[in-house]
Design a protein around this motif. Sequence first.
Motif, short mmCIF file in Angstrom:
data_model
loop_
_atom_site.label_atom_id
_atom_site.label_comp_id
_atom_site.label_asym_id
_atom_site.label_seq_id
_atom_site.Cartn_x
_atom_site.Cartn_y
_atom_site.Cartn_z
N ARG A 165 0.87 -1.17 0.00
CA ARG A 165 0.00 0.00 0.00
C ARG A 165 0.91 1.22 0.00
NH1 ARG A 165 -5.23 -1.19 0.99
NH2 ARG A 165 -5.76 0.87 1.80
N ASP A 200 -3.22 6.95 4.24
CA ASP A 200 -3.22 5.69 3.51
C ASP A 200 -3.85 5.94 2.15
OD1 ASP A 200 -3.61 3.15 2.49
OD2 ASP A 200 -4.36 2.31 4.36
N TYR A 212 1.59 5.03 1.50
CA TYR A 212 1.31 5.89 2.65
C TYR A 212 2.07 7.20 2.46
CZ TYR A 212 -0.08 1.46 4.74
OH TYR A 212 -0.69 0.25 4.99
N ARG A 271 5.88 2.91 0.06
CA ARG A 271 5.14 1.84 -0.62
C ARG A 271 5.56 0.54 0.05
NH1 ARG A 271 7.01 5.07 -5.04
NH2 ARG A 271 5.28 6.16 -6.03
N GLY A 301 -4.00 3.66 -0.20
CA GLY A 301 -4.49 2.41 -0.75
C GLY A 301 -3.41 1.64 -1.49
N LEU A 302 -3.84 0.78 -2.38
CA LEU A 302 -2.91 -0.06 -3.13
C LEU A 302 -1.93 0.80 -3.91
CD1 LEU A 302 -5.36 -2.79 -4.46
CD2 LEU A 302 -3.88 -2.88 -2.45
N SER A 303 -0.69 0.35 -3.97
CA SER A 303 0.37 1.14 -4.60
C SER A 303 0.04 1.50 -6.05
CB SER A 303 1.70 0.40 -4.54
OG SER A 303 2.18 0.40 -3.22
#
Length: 98
Positions: free
Chosen positions: A6, A70, A8, A42, A72-74
């Motif tokens: 993820r 956050d 950040y 990541r 989410g997904l990279s």
Amino acid sequence: MTAVQRSYLVAYDVNDDVRRAHIARILQGHGERLQYSVFLLRIRPSKMLEVQASIEEELDSATDSILICDFGLSEQAEQSMLFLGKRGYRDTVIPTII
């Protein structure tokens, strides 16, 4: 434990030079410095928990502030960010005189 990474965004405002340097070093070991006090990490969520715990050990909660977002997904994170101007930040290396 999931292997999915993820993204950040971590920003900090730390009053003490020593604590600020320690927190920056923690974040540099796990992500990309975007601005002086802003990093993009990541990493897996479990690793983010470790990073957060390391930061909390350095933090003076009465005077310091850390923001963790956050994204989410990279793969999706790049779509969530808009960069204007220069992207990235290069630490200035100051020579040491002995």
